[in-house]
Scaffold this active site. Sequence first.
Site, PDB file in Angstrom:
ATOM      1  CE  LYS A  13       6.748  28.700  32.857  1.00 60.40           C
ATOM      2  NZ  LYS A  13       6.872  29.839  33.772  1.00 60.40           N
ATOM      3  NE  ARG A  87       1.643  28.220  36.041  1.00 66.56           N
ATOM      4  CZ  ARG A  87       1.816  28.936  34.929  1.00 66.56           C
ATOM      5  NH1 ARG A  87       1.562  28.397  33.754  1.00 66.56           N
ATOM      6  NH2 ARG A  87       2.248  30.170  34.986  1.00 66.56           N
ATOM      7  NE  ARG A 126       5.705  38.853  30.931  1.00 73.82           N
ATOM      8  CZ  ARG A 126       5.549  37.549  31.145  1.00 73.82           C
ATOM      9  NH1 ARG A 126       6.422  36.687  30.656  1.00 73.82           N
ATOM     10  NH2 ARG A 126       4.552  37.107  31.877  1.00 73.82           N
ATOM     11  NE  ARG A 159       0.519  37.795  31.093  1.00 79.00           N
ATOM     12  CZ  ARG A 159       1.144  36.621  31.144  1.00 79.00           C
ATOM     13  NH1 ARG A 159       1.897  36.209  30.128  1.00 79.00           N
ATOM     14  NH2 ARG A 159       1.030  35.850  32.192  1.00 79.00           N
ATOM     15  NE  ARG A 170       1.718  35.238  36.780  1.00 78.80           N
ATOM     16  CZ  ARG A 170       2.400  35.859  35.809  1.00 78.80           C
ATOM     17  NH1 ARG A 170       2.564  37.162  35.843  1.00 78.80           N
ATOM     18  NH2 ARG A 170       2.919  35.166  34.817  1.00 78.80           N
TER      19      ARG A 170
END
Length: 213
Positions: A13, A87, A126, A159, A170
Amino acid sequence: MRIVMFGCPGAGKGTQAKVIATKTGAVHISTGDMLREAVAKETETGLKAKEYMSKGELVPDDVVVGIVKDKLINDNIKDFILDGFPRTIPQAKALDIMLSELNMPVEKVINLNIDHQVIVDRLCQRRVCLNCGETYHLVNHPPKVEGKCNACGADLIHRSDDQPEAINNRLDQYDKKTAPLIEFYKEQGKITDIDASGSIDEIRDNIMKTLGL
Ligand code: AMP
């Protein structure tokens, strides 16, 4: 242009919202980026959000709705790409009310579709620049200098919510609280599905086609 970029964590996104914002001049509004900034600056919002974020849980609706409303109104934004918001169903309803008061409803919702297993791999690999928001993938898009951002030279981080346990949390939250929005926006006739398993350029081209650009 008033767009919602929708999809599970790691679907791309943020990457796509940035590309499209640069091409069209619409403002990229990422609630994740705004919340991380608030956490780093230890603002009142940041202090409220920190615990939820590190565990991969959703920050309470009223906190997130408040920061989006402030941003749209204070910066007088007319063209935007929302990334990571809404969300939950209550957030989507609050957004509809907020935007109808401003007389600028959401036009399109781009749903980036991708398998959860691909996501776990993507997010584990990531790395993110906390200074400018650039993202890297250790295998598919590594930084030129290990641990440093190509764009600004700042340190890259993994992260805490991109660690395996938080990722699963998540994805679980996405399935329970966010995925029902697909039906919500289908009923409004606003959602378009895009296959998000291809290259960044392929996905961007498909989104641009959908937007008629
Ligand atoms: P993101 O960068 O979009 O993956 O967001 C990172 C984290 O920020 C999420 O895991 C949530 O803890 C929090 N967050 C971002 N956007 C929202 C939202 N719309 N509602 C609730 N929590 C959010």
